[in-house]
Design an enzyme around this catalytic site. Sequence first.
Site, PDB file in Angstrom:
ATOM      1  CB  SER A   3      -0.742   0.029   1.509  1.00  0.00           C
ATOM      2  OG  SER A   3      -1.409   1.046   1.662  1.00  0.00           O
ATOM      3  CE1 TYR A  63      -4.032  -3.009   5.299  1.00  0.00           C
ATOM      4  CE2 TYR A  63      -3.027  -0.734   5.377  1.00  0.00           C
ATOM      5  CZ  TYR A  63      -3.172  -2.029   4.749  1.00  0.00           C
ATOM      6  OH  TYR A  63      -3.416  -1.797   3.499  1.00  0.00           O
ATOM      7  CE  LYS A 106      -1.584  -4.702   3.083  1.00  0.00           C
ATOM      8  NZ  LYS A 106      -1.692  -5.837   2.778  1.00  0.00           N
TER       9      LYS A 106
HETATM   10  P1  NAD Z   1     -10.462  -7.080   1.307  1.00  0.00           P
HETATM   11  O1  NAD Z   1     -11.431  -6.905   2.859  1.00  0.00           O
HETATM   12  O2  NAD Z   1     -12.075  -6.443   0.281  1.00  0.00           O
HETATM   13  O3  NAD Z   1     -10.744  -8.409   0.833  1.00  0.00           O
HETATM   14  C1  NAD Z   1      -9.566  -9.086   1.751  1.00  0.00           C
HETATM   15  C2  NAD Z   1      -9.876 -10.566   2.046  1.00  0.00           C
HETATM   16  O4  NAD Z   1      -8.728 -11.473   2.770  1.00  0.00           O
HETATM   17  C3  NAD Z   1     -11.287 -10.230   2.499  1.00  0.00           C
HETATM   18  O5  NAD Z   1     -12.310 -11.453   2.090  1.00  0.00           O
HETATM   19  C4  NAD Z   1     -10.675 -11.465   4.188  1.00  0.00           C
HETATM   20  O6  NAD Z   1     -11.763 -12.184   3.710  1.00  0.00           O
HETATM   21  C5  NAD Z   1     -10.054 -12.425   2.876  1.00  0.00           C
HETATM   22  N1  NAD Z   1      -8.836 -11.973   4.544  1.00  0.00           N
HETATM   23  C6  NAD Z   1      -8.519 -11.547   5.512  1.00  0.00           C
HETATM   24  N2  NAD Z   1      -7.926 -12.227   6.559  1.00  0.00           N
HETATM   25  C7  NAD Z   1      -7.851 -13.391   6.286  1.00  0.00           C
HETATM   26  C8  NAD Z   1      -7.852 -14.744   6.066  1.00  0.00           C
HETATM   27  N3  NAD Z   1      -6.789 -14.668   7.295  1.00  0.00           N
HETATM   28  N4  NAD Z   1      -7.110 -15.617   5.759  1.00  0.00           N
HETATM   29  C9  NAD Z   1      -8.179 -15.978   4.489  1.00  0.00           C
HETATM   30  N5  NAD Z   1      -9.010 -14.840   4.184  1.00  0.00           N
HETATM   31  C10 NAD Z   1      -8.805 -13.664   4.952  1.00  0.00           C
HETATM   32  O7  NAD Z   1      -9.758  -6.070   1.148  1.00  0.00           O
HETATM   33  P2  NAD Z   1      -9.282  -5.467   0.099  1.00  0.00           P
HETATM   34  O8  NAD Z   1      -9.558  -4.193  -0.129  1.00  0.00           O
HETATM   35  O9  NAD Z   1      -9.797  -6.064  -1.593  1.00  0.00           O
HETATM   36  O10 NAD Z   1      -7.701  -5.205  -0.175  1.00  0.00           O
HETATM   37  C11 NAD Z   1      -6.988  -6.051  -0.177  1.00  0.00           C
HETATM   38  C12 NAD Z   1      -5.703  -6.236   0.137  1.00  0.00           C
HETATM   39  O11 NAD Z   1      -5.200  -5.210  -0.945  1.00  0.00           O
HETATM   40  C13 NAD Z   1      -5.649  -6.335   1.461  1.00  0.00           C
HETATM   41  O12 NAD Z   1      -4.467  -6.643   1.814  1.00  0.00           O
HETATM   42  C14 NAD Z   1      -5.110  -4.444   1.592  1.00  0.00           C
HETATM   43  O13 NAD Z   1      -4.723  -4.529   3.206  1.00  0.00           O
HETATM   44  C15 NAD Z   1      -4.299  -4.118   0.650  1.00  0.00           C
HETATM   45  N6  NAD Z   1      -5.010  -2.928  -0.263  1.00  0.00           N
HETATM   46  C16 NAD Z   1      -6.075  -2.146   0.105  1.00  0.00           C
HETATM   47  C17 NAD Z   1      -6.338  -0.695  -0.226  1.00  0.00           C
HETATM   48  C18 NAD Z   1      -7.417  -0.299  -0.611  1.00  0.00           C
HETATM   49  O14 NAD Z   1      -7.897   0.599  -0.396  1.00  0.00           O
HETATM   50  N7  NAD Z   1      -9.011  -1.015  -0.332  1.00  0.00           N
HETATM   51  C19 NAD Z   1      -5.054  -0.101  -0.395  1.00  0.00           C
HETATM   52  C20 NAD Z   1      -3.794  -0.686  -0.435  1.00  0.00           C
HETATM   53  C21 NAD Z   1      -3.857  -1.816  -0.194  1.00  0.00           C
HETATM   54  C1  WQD Z   2      -9.070   9.996   0.803  1.00  0.00           C
HETATM   55  C2  WQD Z   2      -9.972  11.357   2.009  1.00  0.00           C
HETATM   56  C3  WQD Z   2      -9.933  12.037   4.042  1.00  0.00           C
HETATM   57  C4  WQD Z   2     -13.317  10.026   4.297  1.00  0.00           C
HETATM   58  C5  WQD Z   2      -7.128   4.809   3.053  1.00  0.00           C
HETATM   59  C6  WQD Z   2      -5.652   3.909   3.755  1.00  0.00           C
HETATM   60  C7  WQD Z   2      -4.783   3.446   2.416  1.00  0.00           C
HETATM   61  C8  WQD Z   2      -5.026   2.631   1.501  1.00  0.00           C
HETATM   62  C9  WQD Z   2      -6.421   3.561   1.475  1.00  0.00           C
HETATM   63  C10 WQD Z   2      -4.802   0.234   2.290  1.00  0.00           C
HETATM   64  C11 WQD Z   2      -8.232  12.206   2.164  1.00  0.00           C
HETATM   65  C12 WQD Z   2     -10.597  12.396   3.138  1.00  0.00           C
HETATM   66  C13 WQD Z   2     -11.757  10.027   3.773  1.00  0.00           C
HETATM   67  C14 WQD Z   2     -14.292  10.972   5.039  1.00  0.00           C
HETATM   68  C15 WQD Z   2     -12.843  12.820   4.465  1.00  0.00           C
HETATM   69  N1  WQD Z   2      -5.423   1.731   2.167  1.00  0.00           N
HETATM   70  N2  WQD Z   2     -12.053  11.744   3.776  1.00  0.00           N
HETATM   71  N3  WQD Z   2     -14.206  11.839   4.170  1.00  0.00           N
HETATM   72  O1  WQD Z   2      -6.981   7.474   4.039  1.00  0.00           O
HETATM   73  O2  WQD Z   2      -5.868   7.990   1.608  1.00  0.00           O
HETATM   74  O3  WQD Z   2      -6.217   5.981   3.033  1.00  0.00           O
HETATM   75  O4  WQD Z   2      -6.813   4.128   2.238  1.00  0.00           O
HETATM   76  O5  WQD Z   2      -3.530   0.118   2.260  1.00  0.00           O
HETATM   77  O6  WQD Z   2      -3.771   2.779   3.786  1.00  0.00           O
HETATM   78  O7  WQD Z   2      -4.954   5.107   4.615  1.00  0.00           O
HETATM   79  O8  WQD Z   2      -8.216   6.908   1.545  1.00  0.00           O
HETATM   80  O9  WQD Z   2     -10.595   7.215   0.896  1.00  0.00           O
HETATM   81  O10 WQD Z   2     -10.021   7.111   3.948  1.00  0.00           O
HETATM   82  O11 WQD Z   2      -9.874   8.985   2.297  1.00  0.00           O
HETATM   83  O12 WQD Z   2     -12.948  13.528   3.829  1.00  0.00           O
HETATM   84  O13 WQD Z   2     -15.559  10.322   5.374  1.00  0.00           O
HETATM   85  O14 WQD Z   2     -10.892  11.338   1.924  1.00  0.00           O
HETATM   86  O15 WQD Z   2      -9.434  12.468   5.143  1.00  0.00           O
HETATM   87  O16 WQD Z   2      -8.161  13.343   2.250  1.00  0.00           O
HETATM   88  P1  WQD Z   2      -6.885   7.352   2.369  1.00  0.00           P
HETATM   89  P2  WQD Z   2      -9.413   7.339   2.767  1.00  0.00           P
END
Ligand code: NAD
Ligand code: WQD
Length: 332
Positions: free
Chosen positions: A124, A148, A152
């Site tokens: 991330s 979190y 990562k």
């Molecule tokens: P999500 O929660 O929709 O998907 C994650 C999946 O992993 C879920 O289906 C959950 O049931 C499963 N899971 C969690 N722990 C588990 C375990 N111990 N065993 C088996 N299954 C398990 O999340 P997402 O948004 O699809 O994210 C996928 C990956 O990408 C995650 O690792 C997340 O940290 C990373 N990521 C997400 C974002 C975002 O904003 N969505 C941004 C950057 C990185």
């Molecule tokens: C985006 C912008 C908020 C909600 C997070 C995690 C990051 C990654 C992606 C997993 C910011 C603003 C938000 C609201 C708002 N996930 N905001 N009102 O914080 O960039 O990233 O998700 O890896 O690790 O930290 O994403 O969507 O929460 O916020 O004003 O109700 O929207 O302040 O500027 P962020 P976000």
Amino acid sequence: MKVLVTGGCGYIGSHTVVELLNDKQEVVIVDNLVNSKKEVLEKIKEITGKEVKFYEEDLCNLQELKHIFEKEKFDSIIHFAGLKAVGESVSKPLMYYQNNLISTLNLLECMQEFAVKKIVFSSSATVYGNPKTLPIKEDFPLSTTNPYGTTKLMIENILTDVYKANLDYDITVLRYFNPIGAHKSGLIGEDPNGIPNNLMPYIVKVATNKLPVLNIYGNDYNTVDGTGVRDYIHVLDLAHGHLLALKNKKTGLKIYNLGTGRGTSVLELVNKFQEVNHIKVNYQITKRRDGDIDACYANCDKAKEELGFTTKYTLEDMCKDSYNYVKKNTIQ
Ligand code: NAD
Ligand code: WQD
């Protein structure tokens, strides 16, 4: 290629499974459904016309995971599974360290035992902390501000050490920026239970009258209009990035940013959402959220040069598709 997709029922995982199936890859999902639903499998079948093999299992259960590896004989792994809510990780750090780290260690142990050498890992942009300059490049200094994010970064470090000890491994770390949007069919997407943490799911809840008002966290940031700037990427583009990473011929340990390279402010996103969906989103400006930074967007040159990664979906697509998914799946 037979690919294990961990967390394949989740938001990004399910879109990537569709992309892999459309490319005729053989997919096996392992997911414990802690943050997803089994019905996703039927939706994937509806979209692709293909059945996907599924194990409902916790990756923290090493013995069961070994059985799956023994039976399936994977060629490669895409590792999405993990807990991802920043706020929850602050109040329940042990749960985050246990789940995200132990699941990954178990996976790496199975890779070693069953000679699987290729893994793509979901990292991330959070690992960049508060960047000093923009756009963010892969060699920028790394730091985190919440458990979190620390999981990562720790996993990235573990993967680096594992690679140093196994130079024949092929490890790709993908650092995603802010994924939003949904599949065009409206069958899969993101609609978290309860009050969402992230901006787009929150906007959609307000637009569908599930929540009364969007709180915009601060309008005194050093940005174009004072609200936070992020690099939003369509989940379909992100899913395609995984296919490219899987098929990439370059071996070794590789790290890529996956974003669009464009920054969008909160107000710009809200305005675009209202405009393309012809709907009003009530919002109010409130105080800043702890831990938020002014701006964050990617330099994606490395992914473009080495993976051939480019994005094709616009902010309009992201706004339309996010709304379409929730509208289609909400009982009014
Ligand atoms: P999500 O929660 O929709 O998907 C994650 C999946 O992993 C879920 O289906 C959950 O049931 C499963 N899971 C969690 N722990 C588990 C375990 N111990 N065993 C088996 N299954 C398990 O999340 P997402 O948004 O699809 O994210 C996928 C990956 O990408 C995650 O690792 C997340 O940290 C990373 N990521 C997400 C974002 C975002 O904003 N969505 C941004 C950057 C990185
Ligand atoms: C985006 C912008 C908020 C909600 C997070 C995690 C990051 C990654 C992606 C997993 C910011 C603003 C938000 C609201 C708002 N996930 N905001 N009102 O914080 O960039 O990233 O998700 O890896 O690790 O930290 O994403 O969507 O929460 O916020 O004003 O109700 O929207 O302040 O500027 P962020 P976000």
